[in-house]
Design an enzyme around this catalytic site. Structure first.
Site, short mmCIF file in Angstrom:
data_model
loop_
_atom_site.label_atom_id
_atom_site.label_comp_id
_atom_site.label_asym_id
_atom_site.label_seq_id
_atom_site.Cartn_x
_atom_site.Cartn_y
_atom_site.Cartn_z
N ASP A 19 47.41 48.05 36.89
CA ASP A 19 48.81 47.85 36.57
C ASP A 19 49.12 46.40 36.19
O ASP A 19 48.65 45.46 36.84
CB ASP A 19 49.69 48.22 37.76
CG ASP A 19 49.66 49.71 38.07
OD1 ASP A 19 49.14 50.48 37.24
OD2 ASP A 19 50.14 50.09 39.15
N ASP A 75 48.89 60.52 35.67
CA ASP A 75 48.37 59.44 36.51
C ASP A 75 47.39 59.96 37.55
O ASP A 75 47.72 60.83 38.35
CB ASP A 75 49.56 58.76 37.19
CG ASP A 75 49.27 57.34 37.64
OD1 ASP A 75 48.09 57.05 37.91
OD2 ASP A 75 50.21 56.54 37.70
#
Length: 522
Positions: free
Chosen positions: A347, A287
């Site tokens: 997201d 990430d």
């Protein structure tokens, strides 16, 4: 008889000493009075830290490195994966407001702190979101340089990382974040493995159990990454998951910190990859988060390539998942840095608006999906409670049409039979897992109704009729317009029945936010 001169000299000495003491005390009192009336020009100057213990034995750190000149305050704020430069300030030690900004790709992030000096403590407060309550904290002085960003390591020269031969169909499994976030621990992972191996999900193709952020501890004296007290033995956990016929995934970041502020892999890429291999890890989600404090978006390919090389050097088959939210058109270079999948969006949230915006926005990316390398519109929210069963069927159908990874994000230990049936629909999963690996595309749209098709192996195709409207819709189609002839066999993948049809036209009634999904074969 004592000498009188000696007596007088002694008396004089005592008197002189008393006078000096009185004079000293008067001087101290005068200086103190002067200091108390002096302007507070630099009382805030220095390095301040908030140390907030986490339940897992780690500490959440917030650093404010301040320089005060009269009523003007400059410096920096470092918290979790963020590093802000103070660009605005008002007030002083008795009450101040600081605004910090940082470049985040092509946008700018801002944070605001309020505070005041109370004795030797710096009392500060901030809001995580504009509509959230204030989070209050107390900072104390820290040594100069503590909490500073590490020196920047220049990105390596670009080269192509060879294909690792994995993920010939989109990965299927489960990820901890959507349901458990920072509450995930060893016991949760073991119980999820138990559930997946016994409820039919493993047989349907779900294999990976992926631990997201907050598993990390610090590093030992040799720089080896450690787990925190939620995960006492990662190797033993991997062995347990493997004993169930499943695989274990883990999470890290190319930055100094992860999204939640835990230890990242910056400067330890090869070392961490070797550790993962030793533990028996089978999947890495990597990430971007903390890397943006040191690198620009344009440097992403080289930074992700470092871990791609490191994973390959372990000689262990580890799926490599790039999570950097679709920046820099990652679908154009993700495969070249060793990626098996790459996030194409921000997201997902457990809502119709979020899921549909993400899913229906993937149409232009179809050409970049192929066996071993997949567009990833983020994890499944099926079963988390924010959508209806009809909407979750649309979610599952759309992800299958997109050849997307199927990573469940709900509590597998406690779900309704209806949710389990959605997640384990073998006929829909077969579309997602088709060996040709060709992503579906939109071929028709009218108002809130859309038709998507996906070519499948053996000359078959999947056709999905979507109704994005909040009310039931009637869709009239001509079979010829979507490549269906009289010799075709139609199979409804949700009713699990063949569709009887005659003529050249067909009328479909689709529920609000619903789908009808067909497999067309000869």
């Amino acid at each position: 008889m004592r000498n009188k001169n000696h007596y007088h000299r002694s008396t004089f000495a005592v008197g002189l000493a008393l006078a000096l003491v009185l004079l000293t005390n008067l001087t101290i009192s005068f200086v103190t009075a002067q200091q108390s009336n002096a302007p507070a020009n630099d009382l805030l100057t220095g390095n301040w830290v908030v140390r907030a213990p986490n339940a897992d034995g780690t500490v959440r750190l917030t650093y404010l490195n301040l320089k005060q000149e009269s009523s003007h305050i400059t410096g920096s704020i470092r918290v979790t994966q963020f590093y802000y430069l103070i660009t605005e300030s008002t007030g002083g030690p008795d009450g101040f407001t600081l605004t910090g900004t940082m470049k985040d790709g092509t946008s700018e992030r801002r944070v605001q702190y309020e505070g005041k000096l109370v004795g030797d403590e710096l009392h500060i407060a901030t809001r995580r979101r504009p509509d959230a309550p204030l989070t209050e904290m107390v900072a104390h002085r820290a040594p100069a340089g503590e909490g500073a960003l590490p020196a920047r390591i220049p990105p390596p020269a670009l080269h192509k990382v060879p294909d690792n031969g994995l993920a010939r169909t989109p990965p299927m499994g489960w990820n901890s974040w959507n349901k458990f976030a920072g509450r995930v621990d060893d016991a949760t992972i073991r119980s999820i493995a138990d559930a997946m191996s016994s409820n039919g999900m493993k047989e349907a193709g779900y294999l990976y159990i992926n631990i997201d952020d907050t598993w990390e501890g610090g590093r030992d004296a040799q720089g080896n990454i450690q787990t925190n007290n939620k995960f006492p033995d990662m190797k033993a956990l991997a062995d347990y998951v493997h004993s169930k016929g499943l695989k274990l995934g883990i999470y890290s970041s190319p930055g100094p910190n992860t999204c939640a502020g835990y230890e990242g892999s910056y400067g330890h890429e090869e070392q961490d990859a070797r550790t993962y291999a030793t533990w028996g890890i089978d999947y890495l989600k990597y990430d971007w988060c903390g890397a943006r404090t040191l690198y620009t978006d344009e440097e992403m390919p080289a930074i992700y390539q470092k871990m791609g090389d490191a994973l390959r050097a372990t000689h262990r088959p580890i799926i490599y998942s790039l999570c950097q939210y679709g920046r820099l058109d990652v679908w154009k270079w993700g495969a070249d840095v060793g990626g098996n999948l790459w996030r194409t969006t921000g997201d997902i949230r457990d809502s119709w608006d979020s899921m549909s915006k993400i899913g229906f926005g993937q149409n232009e990316l179809a050409q970049y999906a192929k066996p071993g390398h997949w567009n990833d519109p983020d994890m499944l929210e099926i079963g988390n409670g924010g959508m209806s069963e009809i909407e979750y069927k649309t979610h599952m159908s759309l992800w299958a049409m997109l050849a997307a990874p199927l990573l469940a994000g709900n509590d597998l230990r406690n779900m309704s039979p209806a949710i389990l049936q959605i997640l384990t629909n073998r006929e829909v999963i077969a579309v997602d897992q088709d060996r040709d690996g060709k992503q579906g595309t939109r071929i028709w749209k009218s108002a809130d109704q859309e038709i998507w098709t996906r070519p499948l192996s053996g000359g078959a195709k999947a056709v999905a009729f979507f109704n994005r409207a909040a009310a039931e819709a009637l869709v009239n189609i001509r079979w010829a317009d979507i490549g269906i002839s009289g010799k075709s066999r139609l199979r409804d993948l949700w009713s699990h029945q063949d569709v009887e049809w005659t003529g050249t036209d067909y009328a479909l009634t689709i529920p609000a936010h619903g789908v009808v999904m067909l497999r067309v074969s000869r």
